[in-house]
Design an enzyme around this catalytic site. Structure first.
Site, mmCIF file in Angstrom:
data_model
loop_
_atom_site.group_PDB
_atom_site.id
_atom_site.type_symbol
_atom_site.label_atom_id
_atom_site.label_comp_id
_atom_site.label_asym_id
_atom_site.label_seq_id
_atom_site.Cartn_x
_atom_site.Cartn_y
_atom_site.Cartn_z
ATOM 1 N N HIS A 18 0.846 -1.213 0.000
ATOM 2 C CA HIS A 18 0.000 0.000 0.000
ATOM 3 C C HIS A 18 0.877 1.258 0.000
ATOM 4 C CE1 HIS A 18 -2.943 -2.724 2.392
ATOM 5 N NE2 HIS A 18 -3.451 -2.584 1.191
ATOM 6 N N LYS A 42 -15.180 -7.374 4.403
ATOM 7 C CA LYS A 42 -14.324 -8.265 5.194
ATOM 8 C C LYS A 42 -14.460 -7.903 6.673
ATOM 9 C CE LYS A 42 -10.900 -7.771 1.499
ATOM 10 N NZ LYS A 42 -9.697 -6.999 1.133
ATOM 11 N N ARG A 91 -1.877 -6.185 -8.125
ATOM 12 C CA ARG A 91 -0.698 -7.014 -7.836
ATOM 13 C C ARG A 91 -0.539 -8.041 -8.929
ATOM 14 N NH1 ARG A 91 -3.007 -8.005 -1.946
ATOM 15 N NH2 ARG A 91 -4.847 -7.724 -3.243
ATOM 16 N N SER A 129 -2.631 -8.089 3.016
ATOM 17 C CA SER A 129 -2.901 -7.935 4.450
ATOM 18 C C SER A 129 -3.365 -9.264 5.039
ATOM 19 C CB SER A 129 -3.968 -6.868 4.686
ATOM 20 O OG SER A 129 -3.547 -5.628 4.182
HETATM 21 P P1 ADP Z 1 -9.931 -3.696 -0.243
HETATM 22 O O1 ADP Z 1 -10.702 -4.397 0.831
HETATM 23 O O2 ADP Z 1 -10.598 -2.435 -0.723
HETATM 24 O O3 ADP Z 1 -9.473 -4.578 -1.373
HETATM 25 P P2 ADP Z 1 -7.151 -3.593 0.614
HETATM 26 O O4 ADP Z 1 -6.585 -2.835 1.767
HETATM 27 O O5 ADP Z 1 -7.010 -5.072 0.635
HETATM 28 O O6 ADP Z 1 -8.650 -3.127 0.541
HETATM 29 O O7 ADP Z 1 -6.522 -3.058 -0.726
HETATM 30 C C1 ADP Z 1 -6.693 -1.736 -1.156
HETATM 31 C C2 ADP Z 1 -6.140 -1.616 -2.558
HETATM 32 O O8 ADP Z 1 -4.723 -1.797 -2.499
HETATM 33 C C3 ADP Z 1 -6.662 -2.670 -3.551
HETATM 34 O O9 ADP Z 1 -6.760 -2.064 -4.830
HETATM 35 C C4 ADP Z 1 -5.586 -3.722 -3.553
HETATM 36 O O10 ADP Z 1 -5.536 -4.411 -4.796
HETATM 37 C C5 ADP Z 1 -4.357 -2.841 -3.360
HETATM 38 N N1 ADP Z 1 -3.250 -3.588 -2.755
HETATM 39 C C6 ADP Z 1 -3.257 -4.393 -1.676
HETATM 40 N N2 ADP Z 1 -2.038 -4.919 -1.442
HETATM 41 C C7 ADP Z 1 -1.233 -4.423 -2.410
HETATM 42 C C8 ADP Z 1 0.133 -4.618 -2.761
HETATM 43 N N3 ADP Z 1 0.930 -5.444 -2.088
HETATM 44 N N4 ADP Z 1 0.603 -3.946 -3.820
HETATM 45 C C9 ADP Z 1 -0.214 -3.137 -4.548
HETATM 46 N N5 ADP Z 1 -1.501 -2.934 -4.297
HETATM 47 C C10 ADP Z 1 -2.016 -3.572 -3.246
#
Ligand code: ADP
Length: 163
Positions: A18, A42, A91, A129
């Site tokens: 992130h 989630k 990703r 995460s």
């Molecule tokens: P959500 O529940 O909205 O998917 P996340 O916190 O899991 O929330 O992810 C927020 C955004 O960040 C999403 O677009 C996800 O694909 C992206 N994301 C999560 N992890 C990574 C990573 N390691 N590298 C790039 N983008 C990421």
């Protein structure tokens, strides 16, 4: 004209992936609003305040980034903020289907809002995460996944409470 962007997500908790996306966005836009979702599909480990607090520490020193929380549709929130661009991270190819569906649904809801996808550095492309929480529960070394203060909070919640 000053250009702002919203980066919505659950950030439960923030990872180096992130942070990488936020830094890239901050180089492209004048202002980046990291929008922490209050109600996500989630079940979160950290409540909204905790997720915002960890994010605040994570982006310290990155100019042009602010943190807010939002509930309900991201499109409604974006309209209220008068921002017409969203950032999402991509990703692996496995993210693509869900992200494309969401971007097209959001576009159907509001043609004026575009979604921009950013790829993290390849070293972070495998970070999620969810997996980090699983690794934390097994007391793994988290130093290459999340900043130290995030690792500590994860361990406090997931490992030490078992002891
Ligand atoms: P959500 O529940 O909205 O998917 P996340 O916190 O899991 O929330 O992810 C927020 C955004 O960040 C999403 O677009 C996800 O694909 C992206 N994301 C999560 N992890 C990574 C990573 N390691 N590298 C790039 N983008 C990421």
């Amino acid at each position: 004209m000053s250009r702002s962007v919203i980066y919505p997500g659950s950030f439960d908790p923030v990872t180096y992936g992130h942070i990488d996306v936020i830094k890239r966005a901050a180089r492209m836009f004048d202002a980046v609003i990291v929008a922490v979702a209050k109600d996500t599909h989630k079940k979160t480990l950290f409540d909204t305040e905790e997720r915002m607090d960890l994010m605040r520490q994570a982006i310290q020193g990155v100019a042009g980034v602010s943190i807010e929380s939002f509930e309900g549709l991201v499109i409604t929130y974006a309209r209220r903020k008068k921002v017409n661009t969203l950032i999402r991270g991509l990703r692996m190819i496995s993210d693509f289907e869900y992200e494309l569906q969401m971007a097209l649904t959001n576009r159907r809801l509001d043609e004026g809002v575009e979604t921009v996808f950013l790829m993290p550095s390849e070293g972070y492309a495998f970070l999620s995460s969810t997996l980090i929480k699983e690794a934390a529960a097994l007391d793994a070394d988290l130093s290459s996944f999340v900043p130290e203060f995030v690792a500590e909070r994860l361990k406090r919640k997931l490992v030490h409470r078992k002891a």
